[in-house]
Design a protein around this motif. Structure first.
Motif, PDB file in Angstrom:
ATOM      1  N   LYS A 254       5.012  -1.217  11.127  1.00 42.37           N
ATOM      2  CA  LYS A 254       3.610  -0.931  11.432  1.00 42.37           C
ATOM      3  C   LYS A 254       2.728  -2.147  11.165  1.00 42.37           C
ATOM      4  N   ALA A 255       3.049  -2.880  10.099  1.00 39.30           N
ATOM      5  CA  ALA A 255       2.207  -4.009   9.707  1.00 39.30           C
ATOM      6  C   ALA A 255       2.355  -5.206  10.638  1.00 39.30           C
ATOM      7  N   ILE A 256       3.453  -5.265  11.415  1.00 41.29           N
ATOM      8  CA  ILE A 256       3.614  -6.388  12.351  1.00 41.29           C
ATOM      9  C   ILE A 256       3.567  -5.917  13.807  1.00 41.29           C
ATOM     10  N   ASP A 257       3.129  -4.683  14.027  1.00 42.05           N
ATOM     11  CA  ASP A 257       2.967  -4.160  15.382  1.00 42.05           C
ATOM     12  C   ASP A 257       4.270  -4.291  16.173  1.00 42.05           C
ATOM     13  N   ALA A 258       5.356  -3.831  15.572  1.00 45.35           N
ATOM     14  CA  ALA A 258       6.680  -3.948  16.196  1.00 45.35           C
ATOM     15  C   ALA A 258       7.281  -2.568  16.414  1.00 45.35           C
ATOM     16  N   ASP A 259       8.234  -2.496  17.335  1.00 48.84           N
ATOM     17  CA  ASP A 259       8.940  -1.242  17.598  1.00 48.84           C
ATOM     18  C   ASP A 259       9.951  -0.979  16.478  1.00 48.84           C
TER      19      ASP A 259
ATOM     20  N   ALA B  20      -3.077   4.470   5.128  1.00 45.74           N
ATOM     21  CA  ALA B  20      -3.204   3.842   6.449  1.00 45.74           C
ATOM     22  C   ALA B  20      -2.699   2.406   6.378  1.00 45.74           C
ATOM     23  N   ILE B  21      -1.778   2.081   7.251  1.00 44.50           N
ATOM     24  CA  ILE B  21      -1.203   0.732   7.310  1.00 44.50           C
ATOM     25  C   ILE B  21      -1.779   0.010   8.525  1.00 44.50           C
ATOM     26  N   GLY B  22      -2.419  -1.131   8.279  1.00 47.41           N
ATOM     27  CA  GLY B  22      -2.994  -1.911   9.363  1.00 47.41           C
ATOM     28  C   GLY B  22      -2.051  -2.996   9.849  1.00 47.41           C
ATOM     29  N   THR B  23      -2.311  -3.480  11.051  1.00 43.79           N
ATOM     30  CA  THR B  23      -1.521  -4.567  11.621  1.00 43.79           C
ATOM     31  C   THR B  23      -2.075  -5.905  11.148  1.00 43.79           C
ATOM     32  N   VAL B  24      -1.244  -6.698  10.477  1.00 47.27           N
ATOM     33  CA  VAL B  24      -1.713  -7.972   9.921  1.00 47.27           C
ATOM     34  C   VAL B  24      -1.054  -9.173  10.581  1.00 47.27           C
TER      35      VAL B  24
ATOM     36  N   LYS C  75       0.824  -1.214   0.000  1.00 42.13           N
ATOM     37  CA  LYS C  75       0.000   0.000   0.000  1.00 42.13           C
ATOM     38  C   LYS C  75       0.856   1.260   0.000  1.00 42.13           C
ATOM     39  N   ALA C  76       2.010   1.183   0.659  1.00 38.99           N
ATOM     40  CA  ALA C  76       2.886   2.347   0.769  1.00 38.99           C
ATOM     41  C   ALA C  76       4.111   2.257  -0.106  1.00 38.99           C
ATOM     42  N   LEU C  77       4.372   1.072  -0.654  1.00 37.11           N
ATOM     43  CA  LEU C  77       5.604   0.848  -1.404  1.00 37.11           C
ATOM     44  C   LEU C  77       5.267   0.338  -2.800  1.00 37.11           C
ATOM     45  N   VAL C  78       5.772   1.013  -3.796  1.00 38.86           N
ATOM     46  CA  VAL C  78       5.567   0.605  -5.183  1.00 38.86           C
ATOM     47  C   VAL C  78       6.817  -0.111  -5.664  1.00 38.86           C
ATOM     48  N   GLY C  79       6.638  -1.301  -6.229  1.00 38.49           N
ATOM     49  CA  GLY C  79       7.789  -2.072  -6.686  1.00 38.49           C
ATOM     50  C   GLY C  79       8.589  -2.582  -5.494  1.00 38.49           C
ATOM     51  N   GLN C  80       9.900  -2.713  -5.676  1.00 37.40           N
ATOM     52  CA  GLN C  80      10.810  -3.184  -4.617  1.00 37.40           C
ATOM     53  C   GLN C  80      10.354  -4.518  -4.035  1.00 37.40           C
TER      54      GLN C  80
END
Length: 332
Positions: free
Chosen positions: A72-77, A209-213, A31-36
């Motif tokens: 953000k997606a793994i709810d980590a520091d 918006a990035i959700g925790t998955v 959602k936030a990163l294109v390619g890579q």
């Protein structure tokens, strides 16, 4: 091949189920990163194996965005550390602070105590800081004032370096280079990807918006399953031959000895095996196939093969050497 008994069937089913959050993670980061795609895939391998990544690429290729979004997606520091020539080890790991009220020294932990660390422009920091980071990466612990503290788990360092600007930089020691499981070279996006970046990012305010998955707990459970991925003896020998060929190339019919100053260490064998197992896991397989090894071999070996001045004079790189080895060693 993997035997089809009941326990292996159960393992395959559990791997399929546990790999699902990893796929959701890829979609969420997308959602936030294109390619890579390669960078994201290597980040997942690092998470699944506890291996650190050295990322080389020019500025502006979303290296910081990739790991910040992942956290953000793994709810980590997550902590981003900008390495500079005046950085001190205490700025990284922390220090002891004197509190006059209690008349005692109290440990003030540094930013290294996070799950995901972005060491931005790592080659700008002096040797003492490199040494402090080395203990963190290898031992998963730091020492402050004679007291040892464990780092959180999972713990992943993604270090970046700029390949085009060398003024004011320090060359990374070979010992530290070897601590990185993979060196990933990030290239410019394609025309289609750059157009997507334009359409998505050319706004003064970003509303992504990035959700925790998934969670760190699920990552650690997935690591247990990666350890259980089966590696056939023929594939194990194939991995050993790839690494041995960087040291004794003549034994494998390769006349590239004058180009190689030092070959890959035994840590390369371990890392290549772990990375291949994680690659199989991400493809929802309970066993490693030769393509898993070939897919990841360049990133594991490119920074561990030290070339000679003769190779540089002939405009050969460590990547050229690794490619020749991959072409020469028979695939089982």
């Amino acid at each position: 091949m993997l035997e089809t008994n009941h326990s292996n069937a159960e393992l395959a089913a559990e791997i399929t189920a546990s790999a699902e959050p990893m796929q959701r993670l890829v979609l969420e980061v997308g959602k936030a990163l294109v390619g890579q795609d390669v960078l994201v895939h290597r980040l997942l391998i690092g998470l699944l194996t506890g291996g650190h990544l050295l990322i080389e690429g020019v500025p502006g290729l979303a290296k910081t965005t990739a790991i910040a979004t992942l956290s953000k997606a793994i709810d980590a520091d997550f902590q981003r550390l900008q390495f500079t020539p005046d950085l001190l080890p205490a700025d990284l790991i922390g220090t002891q602070v004197y509190r006059p009220q209690q008349q005692e020294f109290v440990v003030q932990k540094g930013p290294i105590f996070a799950n995901l660390i972005l060491a931005d422009e790592i080659n700008r920091a002096p040797a003492k800081v490199q040494s402090a980071l080395l203990e963190s990466m290898q031992e998963r612990q730091v020492t402050i004032g004679g007291e040892t503290f464990s780092l959180p788990d999972p713990f992943l360092v993604m270090a970046t370096q700029n390949p085009i600007e060398q003024e004011g930089t320090y060359r990374l020691p070979e010992a530290q280079m070897d601590r990185f499981m993979m060196k990933v070279v990030v290239d410019y996006p394609t025309r289609h990807e750059e157009l997507q970046i334009l359409n998505r990012m050319s706004r003064t305010r970003q509303q992504i918006a990035i959700g925790t998955v998934t969670t760190p707990k699920e990552i650690l459970h997935a690591r247990d399953l990666v350890d259980a991925v089966f590696v056939d003896q023929q594939i194990a020998e194939y991995i050993v031959d790839l690494v041995m060929a960087t040291r004794k190339c003549e034994a494998y019919g390769l006349a590239i000895g004058p180009w190689i100053q030092f070959g890959a260490s035994p840590r390369a064998t371990i890392n290549l095996t772990l990375a291949a197992k994680a690659n199989a896991f991400l493809h929802r397989r309970a066993f490693v196939v030769p393509q898993d090894v070939k897919d990841i071999a360049m990133d594991v070996l490119r920074h561990r093969v030290m070339i000679t001045y003769e190779a540089e004079a002939e405009e050969k790189t460590s990547e050229d050497v690794v490619n020749m080895i991959l072409e020469a060693i028979p695939v089982p």
